[in-house]
Design a protein around this motif. Structure first.
Motif, PDB file in Angstrom:
ATOM      1  N   VAL A 101     144.996  49.585 161.121  1.00 44.58           N
ATOM      2  CA  VAL A 101     144.252  48.371 161.473  1.00 44.58           C
ATOM      3  C   VAL A 101     143.396  47.923 160.291  1.00 44.58           C
ATOM      4  O   VAL A 101     143.423  46.760 159.897  1.00 44.58           O
ATOM      5  CB  VAL A 101     143.367  48.612 162.725  1.00 44.58           C
ATOM      6  N   LEU A 102     142.645  48.835 159.728  1.00 48.57           N
ATOM      7  CA  LEU A 102     141.749  48.537 158.599  1.00 48.57           C
ATOM      8  C   LEU A 102     142.472  48.904 157.309  1.00 48.57           C
ATOM      9  O   LEU A 102     142.067  49.778 156.552  1.00 48.57           O
ATOM     10  CB  LEU A 102     140.442  49.318 158.754  1.00 48.57           C
ATOM     11  N   VAL A 103     143.540  48.218 157.066  1.00 44.75           N
ATOM     12  CA  VAL A 103     144.477  48.568 156.008  1.00 44.75           C
ATOM     13  C   VAL A 103     144.004  48.070 154.638  1.00 44.75           C
ATOM     14  O   VAL A 103     143.336  47.054 154.536  1.00 44.75           O
ATOM     15  CB  VAL A 103     145.877  47.998 156.356  1.00 44.75           C
ATOM     16  N   PHE A 156     136.894  59.617 166.920  1.00 43.84           N
ATOM     17  CA  PHE A 156     136.436  59.552 168.311  1.00 43.84           C
ATOM     18  C   PHE A 156     135.036  58.967 168.405  1.00 43.84           C
ATOM     19  O   PHE A 156     134.323  59.188 169.367  1.00 43.84           O
ATOM     20  CB  PHE A 156     136.469  60.950 168.945  1.00 43.84           C
ATOM     21  N   GLY A 157     134.644  58.223 167.399  1.00 42.02           N
ATOM     22  CA  GLY A 157     133.289  57.698 167.334  1.00 42.02           C
ATOM     23  C   GLY A 157     133.216  56.209 167.604  1.00 42.02           C
ATOM     24  O   GLY A 157     133.982  55.650 168.374  1.00 42.02           O
ATOM     25  N   ASN A 158     132.311  55.585 166.888  1.00 45.98           N
ATOM     26  CA  ASN A 158     131.952  54.200 167.090  1.00 45.98           C
ATOM     27  C   ASN A 158     132.649  53.322 166.049  1.00 45.98           C
ATOM     28  O   ASN A 158     132.585  53.605 164.854  1.00 45.98           O
ATOM     29  CB  ASN A 158     130.416  54.120 166.953  1.00 45.98           C
ATOM     30  N   TYR A 159     133.253  52.231 166.497  1.00 50.12           N
ATOM     31  CA  TYR A 159     133.957  51.324 165.586  1.00 50.12           C
ATOM     32  C   TYR A 159     132.990  50.704 164.582  1.00 50.12           C
ATOM     33  O   TYR A 159     133.352  50.460 163.430  1.00 50.12           O
ATOM     34  CB  TYR A 159     134.680  50.238 166.386  1.00 50.12           C
ATOM     35  N   ARG A 160     131.769  50.467 164.988  1.00 55.17           N
ATOM     36  CA  ARG A 160     130.764  49.905 164.080  1.00 55.17           C
ATOM     37  C   ARG A 160     130.513  50.860 162.895  1.00 55.17           C
ATOM     38  O   ARG A 160     130.379  50.422 161.756  1.00 55.17           O
ATOM     39  CB  ARG A 160     129.461  49.651 164.823  1.00 55.17           C
ATOM     40  N   ASP A 161     130.457  52.147 163.165  1.00 53.43           N
ATOM     41  CA  ASP A 161     130.272  53.128 162.089  1.00 53.43           C
ATOM     42  C   ASP A 161     131.451  53.116 161.117  1.00 53.43           C
ATOM     43  O   ASP A 161     131.274  53.248 159.903  1.00 53.43           O
ATOM     44  CB  ASP A 161     130.075  54.538 162.661  1.00 53.43           C
ATOM     45  N   GLN A 179     137.794  37.742 160.997  1.00 54.35           N
ATOM     46  CA  GLN A 179     139.068  37.310 161.555  1.00 54.35           C
ATOM     47  C   GLN A 179     139.974  38.474 161.951  1.00 54.35           C
ATOM     48  O   GLN A 179     140.535  38.479 163.034  1.00 54.35           O
ATOM     49  CB  GLN A 179     139.790  36.424 160.545  1.00 54.35           C
ATOM     50  N   LEU A 180     140.117  39.467 161.080  1.00 57.25           N
ATOM     51  CA  LEU A 180     141.073  40.543 161.333  1.00 57.25           C
ATOM     52  C   LEU A 180     140.463  41.809 161.919  1.00 57.25           C
ATOM     53  O   LEU A 180     141.080  42.471 162.749  1.00 57.25           O
ATOM     54  CB  LEU A 180     141.792  40.912 160.032  1.00 57.25           C
ATOM     55  N   PHE A 181     139.277  42.179 161.462  1.00 54.77           N
ATOM     56  CA  PHE A 181     138.717  43.479 161.829  1.00 54.77           C
ATOM     57  C   PHE A 181     137.795  43.441 163.040  1.00 54.77           C
ATOM     58  O   PHE A 181     137.489  44.485 163.603  1.00 54.77           O
ATOM     59  CB  PHE A 181     137.955  44.082 160.657  1.00 54.77           C
ATOM     60  N   THR A 182     137.301  42.263 163.428  1.00 54.00           N
ATOM     61  CA  THR A 182     136.365  42.234 164.558  1.00 54.00           C
ATOM     62  C   THR A 182     136.716  41.161 165.579  1.00 54.00           C
ATOM     63  O   THR A 182     137.486  41.405 166.486  1.00 54.00           O
ATOM     64  CB  THR A 182     134.902  42.061 164.086  1.00 54.00           C
TER      65      THR A 182
END
Length: 165
Positions: free
Chosen positions: A29-31, A59-64, A110-113
């Motif tokens: 995803v975050l390529v 297994f954590g937080n996407y914001r981190d 646009q892509l990551f959030t």
């Protein structure tokens, strides 16, 4: 090839297979594009450190994850905010009217959030009073956000990390 070989050996032998698979999914995803990195062959450590972000936060937080990815030299070079300068800096030093690089600001929104269109809780597009889809952000938002991503420079190589010298 070092990067692929090291990654393969770690993933095949790791006792935490679920974590490794989630990390692999996140890195899809975050390529980052290898060809967008100058001298990618000499930066195996950069790629492995980037992948380690996903292993640490599987297994954590996407914001981190977004925070660490944003400060990664790999992402900085990939999405061209490395060495981006503010309009004021460019004007003061070169007397040229220019704007901060907007590439990362656009991609992260646009892509990551959030994507292009505002969504309802059920995933359908939000509509304005005239029935048009509502944008999630404007170009002014991108210009403002891009100013925050200026002034990033690579740090000097350390002795415990490979060098291309």
């Amino acid at each position: 090839n070092n990067r692929k070989y090291i990654w393969l050996m770690i993933v095949l032998g790791a006792p935490d297979q679920l974590r490794q698979r989630v990390a692999w999914a996140l890195c899809q995803v975050l390529v980052v594009v290898k060809d967008a990195i100058g001298a990618a062959q000499g930066h195996t450590e950069w790629f492995l450190q980037y992948y380690d972000i996903f292993v640490r936060h599987a297994f954590g937080n996407y914001r981190d994850i977004l925070k660490e990815v944003s400060y990664s030299p790999l992402m900085a070079e990939n999405l061209s905010f490395l060495q981006s300068k503010s309009s004021a800096y460019i004007w003061e030093t070169q007397r040229i009217k220019a704007y901060a690089d907007e590439n990362f600001a656009r991609e992260i929104m646009q892509l990551f959030t959030m994507g292009l269109i505002q969504l309802n809780m059920d995933g359908t597009p939000k509509l304005d009073n005239e029935g048009n889809k509502m944008l999630a952000y404007t170009n002014n938002d991108i210009m403002s956000f891009s100013r925050a991503w200026t002034g990033f420079e690579l740090q000097s190589n350390r002795g415990n990390i490979e060098s291309t010298n």
